[in-house]
Design a protein around this motif. Structure first.
Motif, PDB file in Angstrom:
ATOM      1  N   ILE A  13       0.828  -1.199   0.000  1.00 30.84           N
ATOM      2  CA  ILE A  13       0.000   0.000   0.000  1.00 30.84           C
ATOM      3  C   ILE A  13       0.870   1.259   0.000  1.00 30.84           C
ATOM      4  O   ILE A  13       0.543   2.250  -0.650  1.00 30.84           O
ATOM      5  CB  ILE A  13      -0.959  -0.009   1.205  1.00 30.84           C
ATOM      6  N   ASP A  14       1.979   1.215   0.721  1.00 28.37           N
ATOM      7  CA  ASP A  14       2.900   2.354   0.684  1.00 28.37           C
ATOM      8  C   ASP A  14       3.429   2.569  -0.734  1.00 28.37           C
ATOM      9  O   ASP A  14       3.513   3.700  -1.217  1.00 28.37           O
ATOM     10  CB  ASP A  14       4.067   2.130   1.643  1.00 28.37           C
ATOM     11  N   HIS A 307     -13.861 -13.437   2.407  1.00 29.40           N
ATOM     12  CA  HIS A 307     -14.391 -12.349   1.582  1.00 29.40           C
ATOM     13  C   HIS A 307     -13.324 -11.791   0.644  1.00 29.40           C
ATOM     14  O   HIS A 307     -13.628 -11.418  -0.500  1.00 29.40           O
ATOM     15  CB  HIS A 307     -14.972 -11.252   2.464  1.00 29.40           C
ATOM     16  N   ALA A 308     -12.084 -11.732   1.091  1.00 28.74           N
ATOM     17  CA  ALA A 308     -11.011 -11.261   0.217  1.00 28.74           C
ATOM     18  C   ALA A 308     -10.833 -12.191  -0.976  1.00 28.74           C
ATOM     19  O   ALA A 308     -10.608 -11.745  -2.111  1.00 28.74           O
ATOM     20  CB  ALA A 308      -9.709 -11.134   1.003  1.00 28.74           C
ATOM     21  N   GLU A 309     -10.951 -13.487  -0.745  1.00 29.38           N
ATOM     22  CA  GLU A 309     -10.823 -14.457  -1.831  1.00 29.38           C
ATOM     23  C   GLU A 309     -11.998 -14.354  -2.806  1.00 29.38           C
ATOM     24  O   GLU A 309     -11.830 -14.471  -4.024  1.00 29.38           O
ATOM     25  CB  GLU A 309     -10.720 -15.866  -1.258  1.00 29.38           C
ATOM     26  N   ARG A 310     -13.193 -14.116  -2.279  1.00 29.55           N
ATOM     27  CA  ARG A 310     -14.359 -13.943  -3.143  1.00 29.55           C
ATOM     28  C   ARG A 310     -14.219 -12.675  -3.981  1.00 29.55           C
ATOM     29  O   ARG A 310     -14.644 -12.629  -5.138  1.00 29.55           O
ATOM     30  CB  ARG A 310     -15.636 -13.908  -2.306  1.00 29.55           C
ATOM     31  N   ALA A 311     -13.621 -11.642  -3.402  1.00 27.01           N
ATOM     32  CA  ALA A 311     -13.370 -10.421  -4.158  1.00 27.01           C
ATOM     33  C   ALA A 311     -12.440 -10.696  -5.335  1.00 27.01           C
ATOM     34  O   ALA A 311     -12.712 -10.293  -6.477  1.00 27.01           O
ATOM     35  CB  ALA A 311     -12.768  -9.355  -3.242  1.00 27.01           C
ATOM     36  N   ARG A 312     -11.358 -11.390  -5.074  1.00 26.17           N
ATOM     37  CA  ARG A 312     -10.387 -11.680  -6.140  1.00 26.17           C
ATOM     38  C   ARG A 312     -11.025 -12.494  -7.262  1.00 26.17           C
ATOM     39  O   ARG A 312     -10.708 -12.298  -8.440  1.00 26.17           O
ATOM     40  CB  ARG A 312      -9.175 -12.427  -5.587  1.00 26.17           C
ATOM     41  N   ALA A 313     -11.927 -13.385  -6.911  1.00 32.32           N
ATOM     42  CA  ALA A 313     -12.557 -14.234  -7.928  1.00 32.32           C
ATOM     43  C   ALA A 313     -13.355 -13.403  -8.934  1.00 32.32           C
ATOM     44  O   ALA A 313     -13.474 -13.778 -10.107  1.00 32.32           O
ATOM     45  CB  ALA A 313     -13.459 -15.267  -7.251  1.00 32.32           C
ATOM     46  N   GLU A 314     -13.913 -12.284  -8.497  1.00 29.58           N
ATOM     47  CA  GLU A 314     -14.711 -11.443  -9.397  1.00 29.58           C
ATOM     48  C   GLU A 314     -13.858 -10.765 -10.455  1.00 29.58           C
ATOM     49  O   GLU A 314     -14.374 -10.301 -11.478  1.00 29.58           O
ATOM     50  CB  GLU A 314     -15.470 -10.386  -8.594  1.00 29.58           C
ATOM     51  N   ILE A 330      -4.624  -5.478  -3.812  1.00 27.94           N
ATOM     52  CA  ILE A 330      -5.299  -4.862  -2.676  1.00 27.94           C
ATOM     53  C   ILE A 330      -6.031  -5.928  -1.859  1.00 27.94           C
ATOM     54  O   ILE A 330      -6.016  -5.906  -0.627  1.00 27.94           O
ATOM     55  CB  ILE A 330      -6.274  -3.768  -3.155  1.00 27.94           C
ATOM     56  N   ALA A 331      -6.660  -6.875  -2.542  1.00 27.19           N
ATOM     57  CA  ALA A 331      -7.345  -7.957  -1.830  1.00 27.19           C
ATOM     58  C   ALA A 331      -6.346  -8.809  -1.051  1.00 27.19           C
ATOM     59  O   ALA A 331      -6.631  -9.245   0.072  1.00 27.19           O
ATOM     60  CB  ALA A 331      -8.128  -8.816  -2.819  1.00 27.19           C
ATOM     61  N   ARG A 332      -5.169  -9.048  -1.636  1.00 27.03           N
ATOM     62  CA  ARG A 332      -4.149  -9.823  -0.914  1.00 27.03           C
ATOM     63  C   ARG A 332      -3.608  -9.028   0.270  1.00 27.03           C
ATOM     64  O   ARG A 332      -3.327  -9.593   1.330  1.00 27.03           O
ATOM     65  CB  ARG A 332      -3.006 -10.210  -1.859  1.00 27.03           C
ATOM     66  N   TRP A 333      -3.439  -7.718   0.077  1.00 24.61           N
ATOM     67  CA  TRP A 333      -2.915  -6.873   1.162  1.00 24.61           C
ATOM     68  C   TRP A 333      -3.771  -6.974   2.420  1.00 24.61           C
ATOM     69  O   TRP A 333      -3.243  -7.007   3.534  1.00 24.61           O
ATOM     70  CB  TRP A 333      -2.854  -5.417   0.704  1.00 24.61           C
TER      71      TRP A 333
END
Length: 339
Positions: A13-14, A307-314, A330-333
């Motif tokens: 993120i930095d 939820h982060a994994e579901r985000a990445r799938a989209e 960002i989802a991995r972060w």
């Protein structure tokens, strides 16, 4: 569960904040909100600057670029998402009576509650104007859809906040309503920032909808992460009091999971802590120990990862690109320093 060496914003993120898009956003934000003697503008500027990592507008820029649009064309709209976000923080600090935000006096403390209310309202209306300003390069229908996305997010934010207010001190109701509450309160704005970026970047409706779902799941994960911060980080790292949630009787996910797994005796005590707003001697320490013993922090972490994994799938709808990689990153972060 403890996290050694936790930092609010890890290197990814930095680095993102220092990227070309990050520099562009910070420079444009400073240009649009210069120092002034006008009290209303000065209050809004204090709320906005110095800026945080500008994660939400960064997502708008990369959503636009990931569907073939130009980040510069949606720059004004991207900053508009930050205006709405910061407005909610100003109003939250009034509701919660929090005195610290981003490591300094919160806006209501620095400028008074009436000034903070008006400045928050001003930022909300400025956000809508920013969407119009950022839609010059796309068909009017896309601008209308982006405005609708922002309006719906604002409505959902208010509904989520209203639901949360009704859950204060009530872990039984919290268990039923928490998923919907955080979807509305936090997931909705993440949904909107990605959908707006996709729409103003020229995406087809199906792609914009997939990015909206990505954002909503990411927002839910982000809220769970925020719930966890009180138990894995210090106030210096988070920029807000560690006891804020307990002081306000807020049923966060770690508390709800602990309540579900606790004995009847501990349930009664946990409810008592919430009702007296964590003000008793040893309350914070007792709750922290209970959450550790019942693996409630670990359970919340697992929900966040889901939820982060579901985000990445989209993101499968996107063609490979540097911006698609950023959205996945960002989802991995979100989960990287709480593993």
């Amino acid at each position: 569960m403890t996290v050694a060496g936790f930092t609010r914003y890890p290197p990814f993120i930095d680095d993102l904040a220092r990227s070309e898009s990050g520099r562009l956003l910070h420079a444009e934000l400073g240009r649009r909100w210069p120092e002034t003697t006008d009290q209303l503008t000065a209050t809004a500027r204090y709320a906005l600057l110095p800026a945080g990592k500008l994660l939400r507008p960064m997502m708008t820029l990369h959503a636009a670029e990931a569907v073939g649009g130009s980040p510069r064309d949606v720059l004004a709209a991207a900053l508009g998402t930050e205006y709405l976000h910061v407005a909610t923080l100003v109003h939250d600090d009034i509701i919660d009576a929090d005195t610290l935000r981003r490591g300094r006096p919160a806006v209501p403390v620095a400028f008074g509650i009436p000034g903070a209310i008006v400045a928050g309202d001003h930022l909300i209306f400025t956000a809508f104007r920013a969407i119009v300003d950022g839609g010059a390069a796309v068909p009017p229908g896309h601008v209308v859809a982006a405005l609708t996305a922002l309006a719906e997010a604002g409505q959902d934010l208010c509904r989520g906040q209203s639901i949360e207010a009704g859950l204060v001190g009530d872990l039984d109701a919290g268990a039923r309503w928490y998923p919907e509450m955080i979807r509305l309160k936090t997931g909705s704005l993440f949904r909107a920032v990605c959908q707006i970026g996709a729409l103003l970047g020229g995406a087809e409706p199906a792609v914009a909808s997939a990015l909206a779902r990505y954002g909503e799941h990411l927002g839910v994960a982000f809220q769970i992460r925020d719930d966890l911060l009180s138990y894995v980080a210090t106030p210096e790292q988070t920029g807000k009091p560690a006891t804020s949630d307990l002081n306000n009787g807020r049923p966060t996910l770690p508390l709800l999971l602990a309540y579900d797994a606790a004995t009847d005796t501990d349930r009664v005590e946990l409810m008592a802590v919430l009702h007296r707003r964590g003000a008793g001697p040893g309350d914070v320490e007792w709750v922290t120990a209970l959450l550790r013993d019942l693996d409630a922090v670990g359970g919340a972490h697992r929900r966040m990862v889901e939820h982060a994994e579901r985000a990445r799938a989209e993101l499968a709808v996107l063609a490979p690109s540097a911006s698609a990689d950023v959205l996945a990153g960002i989802a991995r972060w979100l989960t990287s320093e709480m593993a």
